[in-house]
Structures are given as structure tokens and as C-alpha cells.
Design an enzyme around this catalytic site. Structure first.
Site, PDB file in Angstrom:
ATOM      1  N   SER A   1      51.310  59.828 -11.798  1.00  0.00           N
ATOM      2  CA  SER A   1      51.648  58.762 -10.849  1.00  0.00           C
ATOM      3  C   SER A   1      50.573  58.684  -9.776  1.00  0.00           C
ATOM      4  O   SER A   1      50.243  59.688  -9.141  1.00  0.00           O
ATOM      5  CB  SER A   1      53.008  59.014 -10.196  1.00  0.00           C
ATOM      6  OG  SER A   1      53.249  58.033  -9.203  1.00  0.00           O
TER       7      SER A   1
ATOM      8  N   THR B   1      50.818  60.350  -6.024  1.00  0.00           N
ATOM      9  CA  THR B   1      50.850  61.772  -5.672  1.00  0.00           C
ATOM     10  C   THR B   1      49.463  62.197  -5.204  1.00  0.00           C
ATOM     11  O   THR B   1      48.458  61.563  -5.544  1.00  0.00           O
ATOM     12  CB  THR B   1      51.279  62.649  -6.862  1.00  0.00           C
ATOM     13  OG1 THR B   1      50.255  62.622  -7.855  1.00  0.00           O
ATOM     14  CG2 THR B   1      52.612  62.188  -7.448  1.00  0.00           C
TER      15      THR B   1
ATOM     16  N   ILE C   1      47.450  64.805  -5.936  1.00  0.00           N
ATOM     17  CA  ILE C   1      46.465  65.193  -6.949  1.00  0.00           C
ATOM     18  C   ILE C   1      45.998  63.971  -7.736  1.00  0.00           C
ATOM     19  O   ILE C   1      44.810  63.829  -8.036  1.00  0.00           O
ATOM     20  CB  ILE C   1      47.037  66.275  -7.888  1.00  0.00           C
ATOM     21  CG1 ILE C   1      47.325  67.555  -7.106  1.00  0.00           C
ATOM     22  CG2 ILE C   1      46.064  66.576  -9.031  1.00  0.00           C
ATOM     23  CD1 ILE C   1      48.071  68.616  -7.899  1.00  0.00           C
ATOM     24  N   CYS C   2      46.916  63.077  -8.053  1.00  0.00           N
ATOM     25  CA  CYS C   2      46.552  61.876  -8.824  1.00  0.00           C
ATOM     26  C   CYS C   2      45.641  60.959  -8.014  1.00  0.00           C
ATOM     27  O   CYS C   2      44.679  60.399  -8.547  1.00  0.00           O
ATOM     28  CB  CYS C   2      47.810  61.133  -9.268  1.00  0.00           C
ATOM     29  SG  CYS C   2      48.890  62.105 -10.338  1.00  0.00           S
ATOM     30  N   SER C   3      45.938  60.815  -6.731  1.00  0.00           N
ATOM     31  CA  SER C   3      45.072  60.015  -5.857  1.00  0.00           C
ATOM     32  C   SER C   3      43.681  60.631  -5.772  1.00  0.00           C
ATOM     33  O   SER C   3      42.671  59.926  -5.868  1.00  0.00           O
ATOM     34  CB  SER C   3      45.672  59.922  -4.453  1.00  0.00           C
ATOM     35  OG  SER C   3      46.819  59.124  -4.456  1.00  0.00           O
TER      36      SER C   3
END
Length: 164
Positions: free
Chosen positions: A52, A55, A57-59
Site C-alpha cells: 500500500s 505506508t 516503507i512503501c512510500s
């Protein structure tokens, strides 16, 4: 074995391996248009897969690959998540990133199933990096063992930079 939030997860399909030819996909862009692998024909592709975009880490993964690799010749950086295109578009606006290619597999999960990225228990994509050459031949893969951890940025960035 792959874990997410400390629990084992399972996948459908077979993970891509270096040397495989990536199967075409149909994903939804932030403007609700459909995008396929063919839309990026003739370009090298860094496909950053995240659970997603909302979040930390994803960003970070999305920003890092776009900052480090978007200037490479004949290369596109594509981030794929299960987020709705509206959420992806909002994230781009909030982050001030106009040139990020964000695609969603929310519609039928076929990308996640075909590339063995869909966590069956969560209906989210796992964290991964796939690098394809101009002919969609896989030149690098990383499917993380712990979805709550970072990918190996240095290895992926180096793999993208050495593509001829």
C-alpha cells in the site's frame, strides 16, 4: 517462507526468475485508464511492487526508485499496489510527485496472481522489485521474505543501472 506482520503468507502462481519473459498485464492508472506492459514497449522497466502506497516503507520505496532511476535513459519506473487509483493520485499530490507512474491491481488481482505477488490471506501485493529489459526479459528480481522490511535498494538500483 514469506511473512507479513509476523504471520506466514501464501501466494498463487510462480515467481518470475531471471531470464523469464514477463507476461503482459492490465492495470489501472491514476486517471482510471488501463495500462499494459505493451504501453511501455521498447523501454527498460523497473517495477516496484508495494502492499500500500500509504505506508512508510512503501512510500520510501516509491520515492527512492523514482529519485534514483527516473533519469536513466529509456527506462520507466512503475510502482504497483492494490490501492485504489484515487488513493494513488492523492498520494502523488501530497508528495508533490507528478511524474510517478502508479498502477493499481485492485480490479481483478491478475497481476498479483500471474507474477506470484498476491498474498492470498490479505489480498494485498507483497513487496518486490522486478527489472525487465526492453523485450520484457526479467533481468533482476527480489521478492522480500519479510513484507515489513525494505527491499535491497542498492542491489536493485545497481541492477537497473547496468542494463545496456
Amino acid at each position: 517462507m514469506t511473512t507479513f506482520l509476523g504471520n506466514s503468507v501464501t501466494f498463487t502462481g510462480k515467481q518470475l526468475q531471471v531470464g523469464d519473459i514477463a507476461k503482459d498485464f492490465l492495470l489501472i492508472a491514476t486517471d482510471l485508464s488501463q495500462k499494459s506492459l505493451k504501453d511501455f514497449e521498447g523501454k527498460k522497466k523497473v517495477i516496484s511492487v508495494v502492499p500500500s502506497i500509504d505506508t512508510g516503507i512503501c512510500s520510501k520505496q516509491t520515492r527512492t526508485f523514482n529519485e534514483e532511476l527516473s533519469e536513466l535513459d529509456n527506462t520507466v519506473v512503475i510502482t504497483v499496489s492494490m490501492d485504489l487509483p484515487f488513493a494513488q493520485k492523492r498520494w502523488c499530490s501530497a508528495e508533490g510527485l507528478d511524474n510517478v507512474i502508479l498502477l493499481s491491481d485492485f480490479y481483478d488481482h491478475s497481476f498479483g496472481q500471474d507474477y506470484a505477488l498476491l498474498m492470498n490471506e490479505w489480498h494485498l501485493l507483497t513487496r518486490a522489485v522486478l527489472i525487465l529489459d526492453e523485450h520484457n526479459k526479467v533481468t533482476y528480481t527480489e521478492y522480500v521474505d519479510n513484507v515489513n522490511s525494505d527491499v535491497d535498494y542498492e542491489a536493485a538500483i545497481n541492477a537497473a543501472k547496468i542494463l545496456p
